[in-house]
Design an enzyme around this catalytic site. Structure first.
Site, short mmCIF file in Angstrom:
data_model
loop_
_atom_site.label_atom_id
_atom_site.label_comp_id
_atom_site.label_asym_id
_atom_site.label_seq_id
_atom_site.Cartn_x
_atom_site.Cartn_y
_atom_site.Cartn_z
N GLY A 203 29.75 41.04 35.99
CA GLY A 203 30.55 39.87 36.40
C GLY A 203 31.78 40.24 37.19
N GLY B 233 41.77 44.17 35.70
CA GLY B 233 41.59 43.15 36.72
C GLY B 233 42.43 43.36 37.98
N ARG C 179 39.10 38.39 50.21
CA ARG C 179 37.85 38.61 50.92
C ARG C 179 37.23 37.27 51.30
NH1 ARG C 179 34.81 43.15 47.30
NH2 ARG C 179 34.47 41.50 45.75
N ASP D 212 24.59 45.34 41.47
CA ASP D 212 25.68 44.36 41.48
C ASP D 212 26.51 44.47 42.76
OD1 ASP D 212 26.29 46.88 40.01
OD2 ASP D 212 28.33 46.15 40.14
P1 AMP Z 1 32.31 48.31 40.87
O1 AMP Z 1 31.89 49.69 40.49
O2 AMP Z 1 33.63 48.24 41.58
O3 AMP Z 1 31.24 47.57 41.59
O4 AMP Z 1 32.58 47.52 39.50
C1 AMP Z 1 31.63 47.39 38.48
C2 AMP Z 1 32.09 46.37 37.48
O5 AMP Z 1 33.34 46.74 36.92
C3 AMP Z 1 32.27 44.96 38.04
O6 AMP Z 1 31.90 44.05 37.06
C4 AMP Z 1 33.75 44.91 38.30
O7 AMP Z 1 34.24 43.60 38.31
C5 AMP Z 1 34.30 45.70 37.13
N1 AMP Z 1 35.61 46.30 37.42
C6 AMP Z 1 35.89 47.33 38.23
N2 AMP Z 1 37.21 47.60 38.25
C7 AMP Z 1 37.80 46.71 37.42
C8 AMP Z 1 39.16 46.45 37.00
N3 AMP Z 1 40.17 47.18 37.43
N4 AMP Z 1 39.35 45.42 36.14
C9 AMP Z 1 38.33 44.67 35.69
N5 AMP Z 1 37.06 44.87 36.02
C10 AMP Z 1 36.78 45.87 36.88
MG MG Z 2 31.12 45.81 42.37
#
Ligand code: AMP
Ligand code: MG
Length: 517
Positions: A99, A135, A192, A269
């Site tokens: 998510g 977040g 974005r 994702d």
């Molecule tokens: P990503 O590897 O950036 O595609 O992130 C994978 C998952 O981790 C996604 O659900 C992101 O929303 C979540 N995510 C990554 N960084 C953060 C963060 N700093 N705070 C909250 N969720 C994160």
């Molecule tokens: Mg991502």
């Protein structure tokens, strides 16, 4: 000032729970959530093309209410804020619910021309999908996303766009290499913009949970909103729609391979249903041509997401999507046929793209040998991909000579060792071009259009970051400007086309990136 029509929240089921706490969300495509305000937002940069697509002029961009919205400090009339629910396969394993953990949507804008765009803040605070994370996003990764999405667009690569880069005035703690050295870094938020931020994982999650009705609704909604040209009956058109996704994904992979872009985290994702480049994290640009290169330190040992494997990984990801969609059809074989379409479209697109890069009028069957020999030579001789293809156009095909290509070598010893091989390859190549019998100027124009002079080299992004962290954002503006016309020679900006300097070879941020952002 902006006109909103928020179909995602209007037409799809939402999470009835208002609490902003990490949890599993069932039976819903989104959860309502407010961005968390920041203390001292400042607009560091914006894209005038994206602003203009949203009908925002310079005066509108300077309005305090807009800055507040872009910083997560308030909503504009018509906006709704929410985070969407998806799952995904990460590094080959099903990861369950993921998510929007640090992305918050602000609704869908309709511009005066009737085009629709979703706005999404990245780094605007926690959501129900944040799990244990904050977040937030740091300035360095926000600069990288802001600049690269605009650079990709100007290279003709399908991508999400970036309207704005806002610093928050707050710090964010990150342990960049996960080695027990947390550091407080400046925080930032990127807004974005894309017609849709829907990912493969949005479909995988309800399928994995057996939420068939929810999956069906999401598919119908997506076809109606994001693929109106298909205008098909979802019961019969599922395979036609999936075939379209396969085609778009194949085109996207051709684009990445032709410009030397390595995404770095091709989890499902991070795959856009529209075939856009999405989620700029530890991505990188190929400097010395190396099929096995990955910029992502987390991927360094398995190299799952290295340069050359991207097309195969995209197909693997499409297979995961097909598995999810199979739940909705009694005839899953049609989905398998669409996957074969992926292979065809990719193979044809790749040949067309490299014919253009090499200056051939058409791709001929035997050209594959020439190209494979070139790739092997470029790899062994550590030749810079961007510099090589750009300079190749200047070859005199009546008297081929390696002089025009010397600048593309990183190492003098390898230049000497492979000079003979390259000379022999150039002779074959020149003979092939003479066969085309095309006037040199026409070939030069075509090759220059296919071979950018300027890409967002890893070390350039890092220099812009280093300076911005010292309070000087000028290099962000300069790069944004130069990268608007990547194929044009831009006198005075030679520094932005220089191949990677020695100091950047093993420096963090230049050749090694972590997921920590
Ligand atoms: P990503 O590897 O950036 O595609 O992130 C994978 C998952 O981790 C996604 O659900 C992101 O929303 C979540 N995510 C990554 N960084 C953060 C963060 N700093 N705070 C909250 N969720 C994160
Ligand atoms: Mg991502």
């Amino acid at each position: 000032m902006l006109d909103f029509d928020n179909r995602f929240v209007r037409d799809l089921p939402g999470d009835p729970e208002p609490r902003n706490e990490p949890r599993q969300v069932f039976g819903a495509c989104w959860s309502p959530v407010d961005p968390t305000p920041v203390t001292a937002p400042q607009l560091l940069a914006h894209s005038r093309e994206v602003a203009s697509a949203l009908d925002l002029d310079e005066q509108a961009m300077a309005a305090p209410a807009l800055l507040a919205a872009l910083a997560g400090n308030g909503l504009l009339p018509g906006m709704v804020s929410y985070a969407s629910c998806y799952g995904g396969h990460q590094f080959g394993q099903w990861a369950g619910q993921l998510g929007d953990g640090r992305a918050i949507l602000l609704g869908e804008v309709i511009n005066r021309a009737g085009q629709r765009f979703e706005l999404q803040l990245k780094g605007a605070g926690p959501t129900p999908y944040s799990r244990r994370a904050d977040g937030r996003a740091v300035l360095r990764s926000s600069i990288r996303e802001f600049l690269c999405s605009e650079a990709m667009h100007h290279l003709g690569v399908p991508t999400t766009r970036a309207l704005s880069l806002v610093t928050t005035g707050e710090s964010v703690v990150r342990d960049m290499f996960y080695d027990g050295h947390p550091v407080a870094e400046p925080g930032a938020i990127v807004c974005r913009v894309a017609p849709s931020f829907t990912r493969f994982g949005h479909f995988e999650l309800p399928a994995a949970r057996g939420e068939r009705a929810l999956l069906q609704r999401l598919v119908e909604f997506t076809i109606a909103r994001d693929f109106p040209e298909l205008a098909i009956d979802p019961a019969h058109g599922l395979a036609a729609w999936f075939s379209e996704i396969c085609e778009r994904t194949a085109h996207l992979m051709v684009h990445w391979m032709r410009v030397g872009f390595v995404h770095g985290v091709m989890n499902t994702d991070n795959m856009s249903i529209l075939g856009l480049t999405i989620d700029y994290g530890p991505y990188g640009w190929v400097d010395n041509f190396d099929p096995g290169w990955t910029p992502n330190t987390t991927d360094a040992s398995s190299r799952r997401y290295c340069f050359a494997r991207q097309p195969a990984i995209a197909r693997w990801n499409l297979e995961r999507l097909a598995n999810a969609l199979a739940m909705l059809t009694p005839k899953p074989d049609a989905l398998r046929e669409a996957l074969e379409r992926y292979d065809e479209v990719y193979a044809t697109g790749f040949c067309t793209a490299f014919a253009a890069k090499l200056g051939f009028r058409h791709w001929l069957h035997d050209d594959v040998d020439l190209l494979e020999d070139l790739f092997e030579l470029m790899h062994r001789a550590e030749i810079d991909m961007t510099e090589f293809f750009r300079s190749l156009a200047r070859l005199d095909i009546e008297q081929p000579n390696i002089d025009v290509l010397r600048e593309s070598f990183y190492r003098e010893d390898l230049c000497q060792r492979f000079a003979g091989d390259l000379t022999r390859w150039l002779a074959r190549y020149a003979a092939r071009l003479r066969q085309d019998g095309e006037p040199a100027e026409r070939r030069l124009a075509r090759m220059n259009a296919a071979n950018p002079r300027y890409v967002l080299r890893n070390y350039l992004a890092q220099q812009a970051i280093d300076r911005a962290e010292q309070g000087d954002a000028q290099m962000i503006h300069d790069l944004l400007e130069v990268l608007r016309r990547p194929s044009d020679e831009q006198p005075g900006w030679e520094a932005f086309s220089a191949k990677r300097p020695d100091w950047a070879r093993h420096r963090a941020g230049c050749s090694m990136l972590s997921c920590s952002s």
